[in-house]
Design an enzyme around this catalytic site. Structure first.
Site, PDB file in Angstrom:
ATOM      1  N   ASP A   8       0.871  -1.164   0.000  1.00 34.84           N
ATOM      2  CA  ASP A   8       0.000   0.000   0.000  1.00 34.84           C
ATOM      3  C   ASP A   8       0.920   1.230   0.000  1.00 34.84           C
ATOM      4  O   ASP A   8       2.089   1.115   0.347  1.00 34.84           O
ATOM      5  CB  ASP A   8      -0.874  -0.046   1.262  1.00 34.84           C
ATOM      6  CG  ASP A   8      -1.719   1.196   1.427  1.00 34.84           C
ATOM      7  OD1 ASP A   8      -2.279   1.688   0.425  1.00 34.84           O
ATOM      8  OD2 ASP A   8      -1.816   1.681   2.576  1.00 34.84           O
ATOM      9  N   ASP A  10      -0.029   5.084   0.984  1.00 38.12           N
ATOM     10  CA  ASP A  10      -0.200   6.027   2.091  1.00 38.12           C
ATOM     11  C   ASP A  10      -0.224   5.301   3.443  1.00 38.12           C
ATOM     12  O   ASP A  10      -1.014   4.376   3.647  1.00 38.12           O
ATOM     13  CB  ASP A  10      -1.504   6.823   1.911  1.00 38.12           C
ATOM     14  CG  ASP A  10      -1.487   7.639   0.624  1.00 38.12           C
ATOM     15  OD1 ASP A  10      -0.458   8.268   0.329  1.00 38.12           O
ATOM     16  OD2 ASP A  10      -2.510   7.629  -0.096  1.00 38.12           O
ATOM     17  N   ASN A  53      -5.193   3.160  -3.607  1.00 39.08           N
ATOM     18  CA  ASN A  53      -6.501   3.774  -3.874  1.00 39.08           C
ATOM     19  C   ASN A  53      -6.334   5.286  -3.803  1.00 39.08           C
ATOM     20  O   ASN A  53      -5.883   5.798  -2.776  1.00 39.08           O
ATOM     21  CB  ASN A  53      -7.526   3.364  -2.803  1.00 39.08           C
ATOM     22  CG  ASN A  53      -7.949   1.916  -2.883  1.00 39.08           C
ATOM     23  OD1 ASN A  53      -7.687   1.226  -3.870  1.00 39.08           O
ATOM     24  ND2 ASN A  53      -8.625   1.435  -1.841  1.00 39.08           N
ATOM     25  N   LYS A 103      -9.197  -1.330  -3.879  1.00 34.42           N
ATOM     26  CA  LYS A 103      -9.078  -2.322  -2.807  1.00 34.42           C
ATOM     27  C   LYS A 103     -10.256  -2.176  -1.854  1.00 34.42           C
ATOM     28  O   LYS A 103     -10.632  -1.049  -1.559  1.00 34.42           O
ATOM     29  CB  LYS A 103      -7.757  -2.116  -2.029  1.00 34.42           C
ATOM     30  CG  LYS A 103      -6.491  -2.363  -2.843  1.00 34.42           C
ATOM     31  CD  LYS A 103      -5.238  -1.990  -2.058  1.00 34.42           C
ATOM     32  CE  LYS A 103      -5.093  -0.502  -1.896  1.00 34.42           C
ATOM     33  NZ  LYS A 103      -3.868  -0.066  -1.195  1.00 34.42           N
ATOM     34  N   ASP A 129      -1.959  -0.716   5.768  1.00 37.58           N
ATOM     35  CA  ASP A 129      -2.366  -0.149   7.061  1.00 37.58           C
ATOM     36  C   ASP A 129      -3.872   0.023   7.163  1.00 37.58           C
ATOM     37  O   ASP A 129      -4.353   0.785   7.987  1.00 37.58           O
ATOM     38  CB  ASP A 129      -1.644   1.181   7.324  1.00 37.58           C
ATOM     39  CG  ASP A 129      -2.133   2.299   6.424  1.00 37.58           C
ATOM     40  OD1 ASP A 129      -2.656   2.001   5.323  1.00 37.58           O
ATOM     41  OD2 ASP A 129      -2.016   3.470   6.822  1.00 37.58           O
TER      42      ASP A 129
HETATM   43 MG   LIG Z   1      -2.865   3.152   3.538  1.00 37.63          MG
END
Ligand SMILES: [Mg+2]
Ligand SMILES: [Zn+2]
Length: 176
Positions: A8, A10, A53, A103, A129
């Site tokens: 991922d 961010d 995303n 996602k 996360d």
């Molecule tokens: Mg994230």
């Protein structure tokens, strides 16, 4: 055996902006634990892709070009520090738009597999996360690593879909 890492973005690679999107390179801050993990990531994985995303695009908060510029900078910056990211996949759609790439849908994983046919999900790891990252990885049959905070809101999904719950990417990768 070739292993692939799905990351991922961010909150994993860069610091998550609360209530905002990374719109330009001045807003991109690489996380300390990610930087520290670079030598071990290189040792453990033959391929690394990012799956992110970015509904800020559909919301009109940033453009595809903004995101592309940030990603090219990120790829170059990491390459200078010895880490090759093979490709970054972006879902630009709104949550609830029903696309197949946001996602926890697995469209970005399938796209990666189409681009790199030697990717084997059974020998891949997803690090994220959020609950949707863990669902994405689990649906693909990957090993899943959660590095965020377990809260009352996400606990059920996280516990059900995470193989490892750790405080940082460094904690996970240094145990490999
Ligand atoms: Mg994230
Ligand atoms: Zn999408």
């Amino acid at each position: 055996m070739e292993r692939t890492l799905f990351l991922d973005r961010d909150g994993v690679v860069n610091v998550q902006l609360i209530g905002d999107y990374v719109k330009n390179i001045s807003e991109l801050e690489i996380r300390e634990d990610f930087l520290r993990s670079i030598p071990l990531l290189r040792e453990n994985f033959q391929k690394i892709v990012i799956v992110t995303n970015q509904q800020g695009i559909a919301k009109g908060i940033c453009t595809r070009e903004n995101v592309e510029t940030v990603h090219q900078y990120l790829l170059d910056w990491l390459k200078e520090r010895g880490l090759i990211i093979n490709k970054i996949y972006v879902c630009p759609h709104l949550a609830g738009a029903g696309c197949t790439c946001r996602k926890p849908e697995i469209g970005m994983a399938l796209q990666a597999q189409a681009d790199f046919p030697d990717i084997d999900f059974a020998h891949s790891v997803m690090i994220g996360d959020s609950a949707s990252d863990m669902q994405f990885g689990r649906r693909c049959g990957m090993e899943t690593v959660f590095i965020g905070k377990v809260t009352d809101e996400n606990r059920e999904v996280i516990l059900k879909n995470s193989d490892h719950i750790v405080s940082s990417i460094y904690q996970y990768i240094s145990q490999q």
